[in-house]
Enzyme design. Structure first.
Site, PDB file in Angstrom:
ATOM      1  N   TYR A   1     -12.636 -13.556 -22.335  1.00  0.00           N
ATOM      2  CA  TYR A   1     -12.283 -12.299 -23.019  1.00  0.00           C
ATOM      3  C   TYR A   1     -13.304 -11.986 -24.105  1.00  0.00           C
ATOM      4  CZ  TYR A   1      -8.970  -8.627 -24.417  1.00  0.00           C
ATOM      5  OH  TYR A   1      -8.350  -7.426 -24.666  1.00  0.00           O
TER       6      TYR A   1
ATOM      7  N   TYR B   1     -13.235  -1.584 -21.068  1.00  0.00           N
ATOM      8  CA  TYR B   1     -12.273  -2.339 -21.872  1.00  0.00           C
ATOM      9  C   TYR B   1     -10.870  -1.882 -21.479  1.00  0.00           C
ATOM     10  CZ  TYR B   1      -9.894  -4.050 -26.127  1.00  0.00           C
ATOM     11  OH  TYR B   1      -9.061  -4.685 -27.009  1.00  0.00           O
TER      12      TYR B   1
END
Lengths: 392, 467
Positions: A295, A345
């Site tokens: 991440y 994103y």
């Protein structure tokens, strides 16, 4: 404690809208498109879906998405807390629902216009507002101007640099890797636009020690995953990406993005907890992982994640990165879709979709001989992680 | 008024101002010899604790063998004082000041002071100062207003006619209200929306009530003594719900920090220093690091809390660099290297500091103690006088170098005025070392910065003993 649902479920379908900066559509419209696409990818009529799991910050209620999809009955529906930290958590909860028999086919989705409708990176300038604990917690940071996700992460980064000698160039190397993979991914916002370390160092400060090119994008778009049992998945259209394990983690003295009060703040203990649980329940170790989605809302927290999962020793992620291990020919190519800096994103869900493609062998940046892949979720918040494996 | 003057008239006016350039005035004899009470007032006001200035026993062991006056007091001794108020009309510098006053240039700020010290002054020395008018500038537009710079040089002799020091001095006489920043309305500080207001409840109220009364309160378990921040409802160590607080000392160190540039929230100035401070009591808190530049932030730097009022009924605890303790021993020449950095030193600019130091330096210019007159003369408030800027700079250097360091000179230049309620943070570094047969000299460059910019920049040369 053991996770009894290890290897029980699989991701059978993935679907997404185009990732844009100005969709011109409602997030609901995109949520429905992504969910339909995931069902279509799996070859499953959407009305067969009887479970839906979303995660907080999702503004498209599952009941409305279900209505639009023509789903009549849901026997499991839940929302997992803590935004991007729940990206793998939604899959873990889907696994739990399926293992328990509460649902057969579960859709997990994320949809928003967090570029064109509101700037997600602007943070919490309007908070605290009330006297509830969730609001009062912002009183310890907002009055001092620490209001954005970038600033919350930057505080960890400065201390990490101080203790381990990492530099902003080490953060930049993560960004360069992401953009290199994005450059060859037609779905990525930064398709055919790689960067150099020099570009990174020349990009403007956002919150020192973070530069513009350390920060993920803000995106309009939607991503959905369809989860069912590994057995049922075999009868569907695609090769199943078996969920070896999926788990959530909260660790001692946890705060939302601002766990600054622990004895040390250079590690991510809640991610360490996820790592222990994943490895223990799946019987796998770092050596068994060929590629990963780490991440990357902000590059600095990629480093301690590599350490928590045992790809390198504590404090040595900078050396692992300098040795080129995250790139195409490295020990652990990461974020092969371009990551959230390079592709889009979508709060981590697009990364899990890339993990599915790596298991299927269909990624545009396919890594050779992928047996198992790791995906992690948002860091500094209560978090989650999962391992996808080839079907047995 | 000069804005009604033609160019020719202006030229004539400057010529008139310059008529006496090069001549010296009547020597001014100090009203009192160098004496302990004036020195003590100075040291109290400047917070200068160098024992060579006030403690005979310590001074007898020092390089001068007896009590000496702080060198930066050089021009305080012959200051004209409050009574008589009138300057000698035959003094060429005073004559120029009077002409400028009459022409409307009633505003006054000192801009440069360069002391050279031939020897330290001892109790009983009786000084005479002779002022020479060195230069009067053309009319200039400055930030403060349109005016003329007047430069003088003063020679100081002792009772035996011996040269003890000299001072190069420059002031700006300006017309109030003619500055570049005057009434341009570019000061947006008043229009800035308030910071995000902390919300509070029964579990956290004690913290904000504390800051309101100047206390940094940290939650303490009244059963086992465990401290925690942010506060909770129950002790994580022992499970007690009997929670109180301790008042923290406010001393801490910088554990981590960020410098925020973007996005810009209108309530704040950017770049914005945000720190994670570890208190000496052991807990950490997020706060702002004020009164220092972003590039002066270092993990581990010592900090001191203060309380910033953000709303009518809200204050928040923030931190500034801690004042380093005075060095009780003296650095030797060999211990100092070019590039060495002096510790940061914040000087909160209270009205008391500004007024008491002006009076202690015998500077009775009304702009340093009378707010009404300061406003009338084009200033925003009373402001620090230049002797104090010298005195505080000298204190800063001496606190680092130690009591026996001998000042050879002290040269300062002033910029942004020091107004009350601001804070000036001193920083400095060693910029040169020079050896000779009789003295080993270290040059230090320093700066005192307030919220508007650098107030003082300067250099000093110190003689330091070899080991």
């Amino acid at each position: 404690m053991s996770l009894n649902y290890a290897y029980h479920s699989a991701i059978a379908g993935i679907g997404a809208t185009p990732f844009t900066k100005d969709s011109g559509r409602t997030p609901m419209d995109q949520a429905v498109e992504a969910c339909l696409a995931a069902c279509e990818d799996a070859g499953l009529p959407p009305e067969k879906v009887n479970g839906m799991v979303t995660y907080s910050a999702e503004q498209n209620p599952e009941i409305e998405v279900a209505r639009n999809l023509g789903i009549d009955e849901l026997t499991h529906f839940s929302m997992v807390h803590h935004g991007g930290g729940a990206a793998c958590g939604v899959v873990a909860v889907a696994c739990q629902a399926i293992y328990s028999g509460a649902a057969d086919y579960v859709l997990c989705y994320r949809a928003f216009n967090e570029r064109s409708w509101h700037r997600f990176g602007a943070g919490v300038q309007d908070r605290p507002a009330g006297a509830e604990a969730s609001e009062v917690s912002f009183s310890w940071s907002s009055p001092f101007g620490l209001v954005t996700p970038a600033s919350w992460v930057a505080m960890f980064a400065t201390r990490y640099m101080h203790e381990y000698g990492a530099t902003t160039e080490d953060f930049g190397r993560v960004s360069v890797v992401d953009r290199d993979f994005a450059a060859t991914n037609p779905y990525a916002h930064f398709f055919q636009r790689p960067i150099t370390l020099e570009d990174h160092q020349n990009s403007r400060w956002i919150v020192e020690p973070l530069r513009l090119l350390d920060c993920c994008q803000e995106t309009d778009g939607a991503q959905a995953l369809l989860v069912t049992t590994a057995e049922r998945a075999k009868d569907l259209k695609q090769k199943p990406a078996v969920i070896a394990s999926a788990t959530q983690g909260v660790a001692e003295d946890q705060h939302m993005m601002r766990s600054y009060y622990r004895e040390t703040i250079t590690g991510i203990p809640e991610m360490g907890l996820c790592a222990r649980q994943l490895y223990q329940s799946s019987g796998l170790s770092a050596d068994d992982i060929q590629t990963a989605i780490i991440y990357d809302h902000f590059t600095p927290l990629v480093l301690p994640q590599l350490e928590e999962f045992g790809f390198c020793e504590r404090g040595e992620a900078k050396d692992f990165i300098r040795d080129g291990h995250l790139g195409r020919d490295g020990r652990l190519p990461i974020n092969t879709n371009g990551g959230q800096l390079g592709e889009a994103y979508i709060h981590g869900l697009n990364g899990i979709a890339e993990g599915v493609r790596q298991i299927r062998g269909t990624s545009v940046n396919q890594i050779d001989n992928v047996e198992n892949m790791l995906a992690t979720a948002g860091t500094a918040v209560p978090t989650s992680a999962l391992i996808l494996s080839q079907p047995r | 008024m000069s804005d009604e003057m033609t160019d020719e008239q202006k030229e004539a006016f400057v010529a008139k101002l310059r008529r006496e350039v090069g001549s010296t005035g009547t020597p001014t004899v100090a009203r009192d010899p160098v004496n302990q009470p004036m020195i003590r007032h100075w040291c109290d006001a400047m917070e200068d604790a160098n024992p060579l200035y006030t403690e005979p026993d310590a001074a007898s062991q020092g390089p001068h063998g007896e009590v000496v006056a702080p060198p930066a007091m050089l021009n305080a001794w012959t200051m004209i004082g409050l009574v008589p108020r009138v300057n000698d009309p035959k003094d060429p510098a005073s004559g120029v000041y009077a002409m400028l006053d009459k022409a409307g240039y009633v505003g006054v700020v000192a801009t440069n002071s360069e002391h050279v010290y031939h020897r330290y002054l001892k109790l009983g020395d009786h000084l005479t100062g002779t002022v020479k008018l060195v230069d009067v500038s053309e009319e200039k537009q400055t930030a403060l207003g349109i005016g003329h710079f007047v430069t003088t040089e003063t020679e100081y002799l002792d009772q035996n006619g011996g040269h003890v020091g000299s001072m190069f001095f420059r002031i700006l006489k300006f017309r109030p209200g003619t500055g570049r920043t005057a009434s341009s309305g570019d000061d947006t500080s008043n229009e800035r929306p308030p910071r995000p207001r902390p919300s509070r409840n029964q579990d956290t109220d004690f913290f904000w009530q504390g800051s309101r009364v100047g206390e940094l309160r940290i939650q303490k378990c009244l059963n086992c003594g465990y401290l925690q921040h942010p506060p909770g409802t129950r002790c994580p160590a022992c499970g007690s719900t009997d929670m109180g607080y301790v008042v923290a000392s406010g001393k801490g160190t910088l554990y981590s920090y960020v410098v925020s540039h973007h996005p810009r929230v209108p309530s704040f100035d950017y770049p914005l220093n945000i720190g994670l401070v570890e208190l000496e009591e052991g807990v950490r808190l997020v706060t702002n690091i004020t009164d220092c530049d972003a590039d002066q932030l270092k993990v581990g730097m010592p900090l001191q809390a203060w309380h910033m009022q953000t709303h009518e009924d809200v204050s928040i605890p923030v931190f500034r660099p801690a004042r380093a303790p005075r060095n009780p021993s003296t650095l030797t020449f060999d211990e100092v290297s070019v590039g060495d950095e002096l510790p940061l030193c914040p000087i909160p600019l209270t009205p008391t500091l500004i007024v008491s130091t002006a009076i202690a330096s015998r500077d009775y210019q009304d702009v340093h103690h009378n707010r009404d007159m300061a406003l009338k003369k084009g200033s925003e408030d009373i402001f620090m006088n230049i002797l104090t800027s010298s005195g505080l700079s000298a204190r800063y250097i001496s606190d680092w170098a130690g009591p026996d360091a001998v000042f050879k000179n002290l040269k300062i230049r002033l910029g942004a005025p020091n107004y009350p309620y601001d804070c000036m943070t001193m920083s400095g570094s060693v910029t040169a070392k020079r050896e000779s047969d009789d003295e080993d000299i270290v040059e230090v460059s320093f700066r005192g910065q307030n919220s508007r910019g650098p107030h003082v920049t300067g250099t000093v040369e110190l003689a330091l003993a070899r080991k």
